[in-house]
Design an enzyme around this catalytic site. Structure first.
Site, PDB file in Angstrom:
ATOM      1  CG  ASP A  28       7.415  33.696   7.398  1.00  0.00           C
ATOM      2  OD1 ASP A  28       6.621  34.236   6.761  1.00  0.00           O
ATOM      3  OD2 ASP A  28       7.812  32.414   6.940  1.00  0.00           O
ATOM      4  CB  ILE A  29       6.501  38.641   5.364  1.00  0.00           C
ATOM      5  CG1 ILE A  29       6.595  40.333   5.397  1.00  0.00           C
ATOM      6  CG2 ILE A  29       6.016  38.047   4.208  1.00  0.00           C
ATOM      7  CD1 ILE A  29       7.348  41.257   5.932  1.00  0.00           C
ATOM      8  CD  GLU A  87       4.830  31.108  -0.058  1.00  0.00           C
ATOM      9  OE1 GLU A  87       4.354  30.665   0.841  1.00  0.00           O
ATOM     10  OE2 GLU A  87       5.556  32.583  -0.221  1.00  0.00           O
ATOM     11  CG  HIS A  92      13.141  28.628   3.388  1.00  0.00           C
ATOM     12  ND1 HIS A  92      12.852  28.592   2.108  1.00  0.00           N
ATOM     13  CD2 HIS A  92      11.778  28.414   4.021  1.00  0.00           C
ATOM     14  CE1 HIS A  92      11.575  28.476   1.823  1.00  0.00           C
ATOM     15  NE2 HIS A  92      10.952  28.144   3.131  1.00  0.00           N
ATOM     16  CG  HIS A  94       9.509  27.989   8.234  1.00  0.00           C
ATOM     17  ND1 HIS A  94       8.451  29.080   8.157  1.00  0.00           N
ATOM     18  CD2 HIS A  94       9.510  27.085   6.993  1.00  0.00           C
ATOM     19  CE1 HIS A  94       8.255  28.834   6.669  1.00  0.00           C
ATOM     20  NE2 HIS A  94       8.806  27.803   6.107  1.00  0.00           N
TER      21      HIS A  94
HETATM   22  P1  5GP Z   1       7.710  27.683   2.255  1.00  0.00           P
HETATM   23  O1  5GP Z   1       8.575  27.748   1.056  1.00  0.00           O
HETATM   24  O2  5GP Z   1       8.605  27.346   3.548  1.00  0.00           O
HETATM   25  O3  5GP Z   1       6.609  26.779   1.856  1.00  0.00           O
HETATM   26  O4  5GP Z   1       7.016  29.039   2.641  1.00  0.00           O
HETATM   27  C1  5GP Z   1       8.027  30.254   2.400  1.00  0.00           C
HETATM   28  C2  5GP Z   1       7.737  31.099   3.484  1.00  0.00           C
HETATM   29  O5  5GP Z   1       8.571  32.393   3.271  1.00  0.00           O
HETATM   30  C3  5GP Z   1       6.231  31.573   3.832  1.00  0.00           C
HETATM   31  O6  5GP Z   1       6.550  31.349   5.331  1.00  0.00           O
HETATM   32  C4  5GP Z   1       6.224  33.093   3.461  1.00  0.00           C
HETATM   33  O7  5GP Z   1       5.512  33.806   4.459  1.00  0.00           O
HETATM   34  C5  5GP Z   1       7.758  33.649   3.474  1.00  0.00           C
HETATM   35  N1  5GP Z   1       8.126  34.490   2.608  1.00  0.00           N
HETATM   36  C6  5GP Z   1       7.791  34.445   1.231  1.00  0.00           C
HETATM   37  N2  5GP Z   1       8.036  35.766   0.623  1.00  0.00           N
HETATM   38  C7  5GP Z   1       8.822  36.308   1.823  1.00  0.00           C
HETATM   39  C8  5GP Z   1       9.350  37.696   1.604  1.00  0.00           C
HETATM   40  O8  5GP Z   1       9.418  38.353   0.819  1.00  0.00           O
HETATM   41  N3  5GP Z   1       9.774  38.223   2.863  1.00  0.00           N
HETATM   42  C9  5GP Z   1       9.877  37.428   4.087  1.00  0.00           C
HETATM   43  N4  5GP Z   1      10.332  37.985   5.110  1.00  0.00           N
HETATM   44  N5  5GP Z   1       9.095  36.097   4.130  1.00  0.00           N
HETATM   45  C10 5GP Z   1       8.823  35.860   2.937  1.00  0.00           C
END
Ligand code: 5GP
Length: 131
Positions: A28-29, A87, A92, A94
């Site tokens: 995760d970035i 987001e 995905h 975590h």
């Molecule tokens: P969620 O959809 O589970 O709420 O959050 C998406 C997760 O993906 C976040 O923790 C965010 O930091 C990570 N994320 C979003 N865009 C990117 C990306 O382009 N590269 C990486 N490595 N992680 C990402």
């Protein structure tokens, strides 16, 4: 293609932790802790519970192998598995190595790591995954 499909295809760079023909794992970035990893299917699917039983079982089995590699690379009490997906519209998981419950508080400030640090973390997990 959504952003995570592009990552799995190598069109957008990522710090690879593990892969097979069907699934891909990368850092995760915006990590909560060192070793915070995302596990995705290469196939474009948004909602994890739209996966059929066999696919979600294989997804979990792959995530389990990645979690074992993370725990070996970053000793912790347990590796937490969290699914949010608000987001990025690509399923995905975590995986977060946990020393306490606060390590999985998504509201807390994220770590700032250098590219070298990200690479070292990913390499460590990848090496454990290969064992
Ligand atoms: P969620 O959809 O589970 O709420 O959050 C998406 C997760 O993906 C976040 O923790 C965010 O930091 C990570 N994320 C979003 N865009 C990117 C990306 O382009 N590269 C990486 N490595 N992680 C990402």
């Amino acid at each position: 293609m959504d952003i995570f499909s592009k990552i799995a295809a190598g069109e957008i760079p990522s710090y690879k932790c593990a892969e097979n023909e069907e699934f891909y794992a990368f850092l995760d970035i915006n990590p909560l802790v060192k070793g915070h990893t995302l596990v995705i299917p290469r196939r474009e699917v948004d909602y994890i519970f739209d996966m059929d039983d066999d696919e979600i079982a294989r997804f979990q089995q792959f995530a389990k192998r990645v979690a074992i590699a993370i725990k070996a690379a970053f000793p912790c009490i347990k590796v937490a598995e969290v699914v949010l997906g608000l987001e990025v519209p690509h399923a995905h998981i975590h995986l977060i190595p946990m020393q306490s419950e606060s390590d999985v508080d998504f509201k807390r400030e994220k770590l700032k790591l250098s590219p070298e640090e990200f690479q070292q973390i990913a390499d460590k997990i990848y090496a454990e995954f290969q064992k």
